[in-house]
Design a protein around this motif. Structure first.
Motif, mmCIF file in Angstrom:
data_model
loop_
_atom_site.group_PDB
_atom_site.id
_atom_site.type_symbol
_atom_site.label_atom_id
_atom_site.label_comp_id
_atom_site.label_asym_id
_atom_site.label_seq_id
_atom_site.Cartn_x
_atom_site.Cartn_y
_atom_site.Cartn_z
ATOM 1 N N ALA A 202 47.102 6.946 33.859
ATOM 2 C CA ALA A 202 46.909 7.275 32.452
ATOM 3 C C ALA A 202 45.912 6.320 31.801
ATOM 4 C CB ALA A 202 48.238 7.210 31.700
ATOM 5 N N THR A 203 45.085 6.842 30.900
ATOM 6 C CA THR A 203 44.119 6.011 30.186
ATOM 7 C C THR A 203 44.628 5.610 28.811
ATOM 8 O OG1 THR A 203 43.012 7.995 29.326
ATOM 9 C CG2 THR A 203 42.168 7.037 31.383
ATOM 10 N N GLY A 204 45.853 5.995 28.514
ATOM 11 C CA GLY A 204 46.493 5.607 27.267
ATOM 12 C C GLY A 204 47.957 5.977 27.335
ATOM 13 N N VAL A 205 48.830 5.118 26.817
ATOM 14 C CA VAL A 205 50.270 5.382 26.818
ATOM 15 C C VAL A 205 50.816 5.024 25.439
ATOM 16 C CG1 VAL A 205 52.501 4.876 27.864
ATOM 17 C CG2 VAL A 205 50.445 4.849 29.284
ATOM 18 N N PHE A 206 51.683 5.869 24.892
ATOM 19 C CA PHE A 206 52.255 5.622 23.569
ATOM 20 C C PHE A 206 53.738 5.964 23.565
ATOM 21 C CE2 PHE A 206 47.860 7.046 23.169
ATOM 22 C CZ PHE A 206 47.292 6.019 22.437
ATOM 23 N N TYR A 207 54.497 5.211 22.790
ATOM 24 C CA TYR A 207 55.905 5.541 22.553
ATOM 25 C C TYR A 207 56.047 5.897 21.080
ATOM 26 C CZ TYR A 207 60.985 5.302 22.222
ATOM 27 O OH TYR A 207 62.309 5.609 22.004
#
Length: 380
Positions: A202-207
């Motif tokens: 992944a090139t970005g991860v968010f919660y």
């Protein structure tokens, strides 16, 4: 979608963005110094340099690198600390705001997604170019959503991340942004999830917990997650922890960005209180940041660790990789909460490193062998 809000651009297009923070550590240090020779930094106030890989320096080479990096920090008038802890965690404690962009050359930059920030990993040349220009051209990734229901009961956040990695694989979310939706994770758990989820490509991860996922491709019932283990040599060779139960260990590590939060230390202390680390096990415990260390002292956790026979490390990445103290020798086995378990990551190549939860590592350090922690422990 967070990535759309941050970049103000549609998925698949190339956006020119201005990073809000640049993270510099000893990682690729010599290469970055060479790439930045005779170049200026566009926004020195956005640059944070923190030593966190080998603190204090354990080799002459490491000491030389830290000396050169300190000179670089002074020359460019950038924020510098050699005792604050893990750079990402310090950034989130003191500086980071939701919606910001963070760049580094580290593979766990995705951790900042716990604060709804975009962590971008760059190679050395791209990082140096961005330092000089102050901007970055980046393709905006498509977003995939994952729903998290209920709360963890008889497992920890590391078990959830290993379950995810087993199912998704090393490139399952390649060039995608991942958004986790749920209300059942603490702040410390969110950081571990975002840090480890970046290993899926992944090139970005968010919660996110402000709203529900629209069309999740995966859904996890946290109450049903079981204790897991990443077998030595591969982050993606994952099985139930019971598959290796009884294997003798020689070293144990509780720390890093995936196991050194105050929540993690509380779990470890609950298990280690009035217990003794096995005679043939070296247990290293490493708070993520200096503030975490201070909080652990105030709560009496450090006293518990010392009384149990554990060794306390300076706030840093600790024994996560072989560049620092607490490694393992020929034929030895380590059980770790760290973020790596490739061959030689925490010692010589003729050694084994298994990855599991804080509770499993603490319990195993007492028994001297990999042990499933049968009773659920408090989480935070």
């Amino acid at each position: 979608m967070m990535i759309k809000k941050i970049t103000k651009a549609k998925a698949g297009t190339t956006a020119r963005v201005q990073p809000d923070w640049f993270i510099l550590t000893e990682n690729n240090g010599f290469e970055i110094l060479a790439a930045m020779e005779n170049r200026k930094i566009a926004f020195p106030e956005k640059v944070i340099m923190i030593f966190d890989r080998d603190v204090p320096a354990s080799t002459f080479e490491s000491a030389e690198l830290q000396k050169q990096l300190a000179k670089f920090a002074k020359k460019h008038a950038i924020y510098f600390s050699n005792s604050a802890g893990i750079a990402y965690n310090v950034l989130m404690e003191k500086f980071l705001s939701p919606g910001e962009i963070v760049v580094s050359t580290g593979s766990h930059c995705s951790i900042v997604g716990a604060e709804q920030a975009w962590g971008v990993q760059l190679d050395v040349q791209a990082f140096a170019d961005s330092l000089e220009t102050g901007y970055l051209d980046r393709k905006v990734p498509e977003t995939v959503q994952i729903s998290l229901e209920n709360t963890l009961i008889n497992a920890e956040i590391k078990d959830l991340t290993l379950t995810l990695l087993k199912e998704v694989g090393e490139k399952g979310f390649e060039d995608k942004a991942v958004e986790f939706y749920g209300f059942g994770l603490t702040k410390g758990q969110q950081t571990v999830l975002c840090s480890m989820a970046g290993q899926t490509g992944a090139t970005g991860v968010f919660y996110r917990k402000q709203e529900e996922a629209e069309s999740p491709i995966l859904s996890y019932d946290l109450s049903k997650i079981k204790p897991m283990v990443a077998n030595s040599g591969s982050l993606f060779n994952i099985e139930h922890l019971k598959s290796v139960e009884g294997k003798e260990i020689h070293a144990a590590f509780i720390g890093s960005c995936t196991g050194g939060s105050i929540e993690d230390l509380r779990i470890a202390a609950e298990i280690l209180k009035d217990q003794q680390v096995h005679l043939h096990v070296r247990l290293n415990i490493c708070p993520q940041t200096a503030s975490t260390y201070i909080q652990a002292m105030k709560e009496g956790l450090i006293d518990i660790f010392i009384d149990s026979g554990a060794q306390i490390l300076t706030p840093s990445c600790g024994s996560c990789q072989r560049s620092t103290v607490g490694g393992v020798g020929r034929g030895e086995v380590m059980l770790t909460t760290g973020a790596y378990n490739y061959k030689g990551c925490s010692g010589v190549k003729d050694s084994e490193v298994y990855m599991a939860s804080v509770a499993a590592v603490a319990k195993s350090a007492i028994t001297g062998k990999i042990t499933v922690q049968e009773m659920g422990v408090k989480h935070g």
